[in-house]
Design a protein around this motif. Structure first.
Motif, PDB file in Angstrom:
ATOM      1  N   SER A   1       0.826  -1.201   0.000  1.00 51.24           N
ATOM      2  CA  SER A   1       0.000   0.000   0.000  1.00 51.24           C
ATOM      3  C   SER A   1       0.866   1.259   0.000  1.00 51.24           C
ATOM      4  O   SER A   1       1.786   1.381   0.812  1.00 51.24           O
ATOM      5  CB  SER A   1      -0.906   0.021   1.227  1.00 51.24           C
ATOM      6  OG  SER A   1      -1.555   1.272   1.319  1.00 51.24           O
ATOM      7  N   PRO A   2       0.580   2.214  -0.905  1.00 50.01           N
ATOM      8  CA  PRO A   2       1.349   3.469  -0.900  1.00 50.01           C
ATOM      9  C   PRO A   2       1.127   4.286   0.365  1.00 50.01           C
ATOM     10  O   PRO A   2       1.896   5.204   0.651  1.00 50.01           O
ATOM     11  CB  PRO A   2       0.830   4.208  -2.148  1.00 50.01           C
ATOM     12  CG  PRO A   2      -0.440   3.548  -2.513  1.00 50.01           C
ATOM     13  CD  PRO A   2      -0.389   2.149  -2.005  1.00 50.01           C
ATOM     14  N   ASP A   3       0.095   3.936   1.151  1.00 51.49           N
ATOM     15  CA  ASP A   3      -0.175   4.650   2.401  1.00 51.49           C
ATOM     16  C   ASP A   3       0.359   3.907   3.623  1.00 51.49           C
ATOM     17  O   ASP A   3       0.122   4.342   4.752  1.00 51.49           O
ATOM     18  CB  ASP A   3      -1.685   4.872   2.568  1.00 51.49           C
ATOM     19  CG  ASP A   3      -2.267   5.724   1.457  1.00 51.49           C
ATOM     20  OD1 ASP A   3      -1.529   6.588   0.929  1.00 51.49           O
ATOM     21  OD2 ASP A   3      -3.444   5.525   1.100  1.00 51.49           O
TER      22      ASP A   3
ATOM     23  N   TRP B   1      -8.816   1.680  -6.876  1.00 48.30           N
ATOM     24  CA  TRP B   1      -8.068   1.065  -5.775  1.00 48.30           C
ATOM     25  C   TRP B   1      -9.050   0.272  -4.925  1.00 48.30           C
ATOM     26  O   TRP B   1     -10.155   0.727  -4.632  1.00 48.30           O
ATOM     27  CB  TRP B   1      -7.386   2.144  -4.932  1.00 48.30           C
ATOM     28  CG  TRP B   1      -6.283   2.840  -5.652  1.00 48.30           C
ATOM     29  CD1 TRP B   1      -6.392   3.947  -6.452  1.00 48.30           C
ATOM     30  CD2 TRP B   1      -4.900   2.481  -5.673  1.00 48.30           C
ATOM     31  NE1 TRP B   1      -5.165   4.300  -6.960  1.00 48.30           N
ATOM     32  CE2 TRP B   1      -4.228   3.418  -6.498  1.00 48.30           C
ATOM     33  CE3 TRP B   1      -4.165   1.461  -5.070  1.00 48.30           C
ATOM     34  CZ2 TRP B   1      -2.857   3.355  -6.735  1.00 48.30           C
ATOM     35  CZ3 TRP B   1      -2.796   1.402  -5.298  1.00 48.30           C
ATOM     36  CH2 TRP B   1      -2.156   2.346  -6.122  1.00 48.30           C
TER      37      TRP B   1
ATOM     38  N   ARG C   1       1.346   6.501  -5.262  1.00 46.28           N
ATOM     39  CA  ARG C   1       0.042   6.255  -5.879  1.00 46.28           C
ATOM     40  C   ARG C   1      -0.076   6.961  -7.228  1.00 46.28           C
ATOM     41  O   ARG C   1      -0.483   6.372  -8.230  1.00 46.28           O
ATOM     42  CB  ARG C   1      -1.063   6.727  -4.921  1.00 46.28           C
ATOM     43  CG  ARG C   1      -2.458   6.217  -5.259  1.00 46.28           C
ATOM     44  CD  ARG C   1      -3.476   6.719  -4.243  1.00 46.28           C
ATOM     45  NE  ARG C   1      -3.246   6.212  -2.901  1.00 46.28           N
ATOM     46  CZ  ARG C   1      -3.703   5.048  -2.442  1.00 46.28           C
ATOM     47  NH1 ARG C   1      -4.410   4.264  -3.232  1.00 46.28           N
ATOM     48  NH2 ARG C   1      -3.460   4.664  -1.207  1.00 46.28           N
TER      49      ARG C   1
ATOM     50  N   GLU D   1      -0.689   5.506 -11.153  1.00 49.44           N
ATOM     51  CA  GLU D   1      -1.869   5.930 -11.908  1.00 49.44           C
ATOM     52  C   GLU D   1      -1.472   6.593 -13.223  1.00 49.44           C
ATOM     53  O   GLU D   1      -2.067   6.311 -14.277  1.00 49.44           O
ATOM     54  CB  GLU D   1      -2.712   6.888 -11.061  1.00 49.44           C
ATOM     55  CG  GLU D   1      -3.378   6.207  -9.879  1.00 49.44           C
ATOM     56  CD  GLU D   1      -4.180   7.174  -9.023  1.00 49.44           C
ATOM     57  OE1 GLU D   1      -4.109   8.406  -9.282  1.00 49.44           O
ATOM     58  OE2 GLU D   1      -4.872   6.710  -8.091  1.00 49.44           O
TER      59      GLU D   1
ATOM     60  N   LEU E   1      -5.330  -2.895  -7.039  1.00 45.89           N
ATOM     61  CA  LEU E   1      -5.659  -1.886  -8.053  1.00 45.89           C
ATOM     62  C   LEU E   1      -6.166  -2.621  -9.288  1.00 45.89           C
ATOM     63  O   LEU E   1      -5.600  -3.634  -9.692  1.00 45.89           O
ATOM     64  CB  LEU E   1      -4.404  -1.074  -8.388  1.00 45.89           C
ATOM     65  CG  LEU E   1      -4.484   0.001  -9.468  1.00 45.89           C
ATOM     66  CD1 LEU E   1      -5.521   1.051  -9.136  1.00 45.89           C
ATOM     67  CD2 LEU E   1      -3.101   0.657  -9.657  1.00 45.89           C
TER      68      LEU E   1
END
Length: 247
Positions: A146-148, A213, A196, A200, A243
């Protein structure tokens, strides 16, 4: 992208799917997102030892081709195919230089794929190469860290994985080291954690649309096995995110 780090893992990679994070969150969530593949052809990129290739063939995919940069991973996949023939084909290939294949596919998978792009140009090439091997309207399904994900937040260690910042920044995002905590034989590998917006933009530039996502969920079996409280850290700081997009 280091081929060697995967060549050295080989058959141990199959054991990843038995770790709690994979068995009770990643695998069921990903298969649910991919959905019904009956009558569809599937291109599995970064196919590893062929876990999803085999599973989707069992679920009715007409044709499955697994492509991985590691010759050792492909050798393990072919050995498993020989022991349990399903009709899955495998070949060694780098998605950043992937040739036009002899057919276009209805579904593509990219589990831990884009995080091996060394820079934005390479990620863009990967995405273009995926797109040109798909039928119009085909879907591309991905899993990545996860980019978070907060490296100072609740850890996924009790679910079988450790993730640490490597202290360097690549063009696409920070470099990370992930360790699969297999019993008596931890396995580490290095990659990046693409931002993210980088993912994209590369996908859209390559011609993909309908980017969505999707959060992973713990399966009912996982709650029954360990209890709801066990998964609190996973929910507070999800280590993986999915994704999907359309060609």
């Amino acid at each position: 992208m280091s081929v060697q780090q995967y060549d050295e893992i080989g058959e141990a990679y199959e054991g990843f799917k038995a770790l709690p994070l994979e068995q009770y969150a990643a695998v069921p969530s990903f298969l649910a997102m991919v959905g019904d593949v009956r009558g569809k052809s599937v291109l599995d990129l970064a196919s590893g030892t062929g876990f999803y290739s085999r599973e989707l063939k069992r679920r009715g995919a007409t044709e499955v081709l697994g492509v991985d940069i590691s010759g050792e991973m492909v050798a393990v996949s072919r050995g498993l195919e020989e022991r349990e023939p399903l009709g899955v084909r495998y070949e060694v290939g780098d998605v950043s230089t992937l040739r036009p294949l002899d057919q276009r596919f209805d579904v593509a998978l990219g589990v831990q794929l884009l995080n091996y792009a060394e820079d934005v140009a390479t990620m863009e090439r990967m995405c273009r190469n995926v797109h040109r091997n798909l039928t119009p309207g085909a879907e591309f399904f991905m899993v990545n860290q996860s980019p978070d994900f907060r490296f100072d937040g609740p850890s996924p260690e009790k679910y079988g994985f450790r993730s640490e910042l490597a202290g360097e920044e690549a063009e696409t995002g920070p470099r990370v080291r992930t360790t699969a905590l297999l019993d008596g034989h931890p396995v580490s590998f290095a990659s990046t954690l693409p931002r993210r917006e980088v993912r994209e933009e590369c996908l859209r530039t390559a011609g993909f649309s309908e980017l969505t996502w999707v959060q992973m969920e713990v399966s009912d079996a996982g709650v029954r096995e360990f209890g709801a409280d066990y998964w609190a850290d996973f929910r507070a700081n999800p280590p993986l995110e999915m994704l999907r997009c359309r060609a």
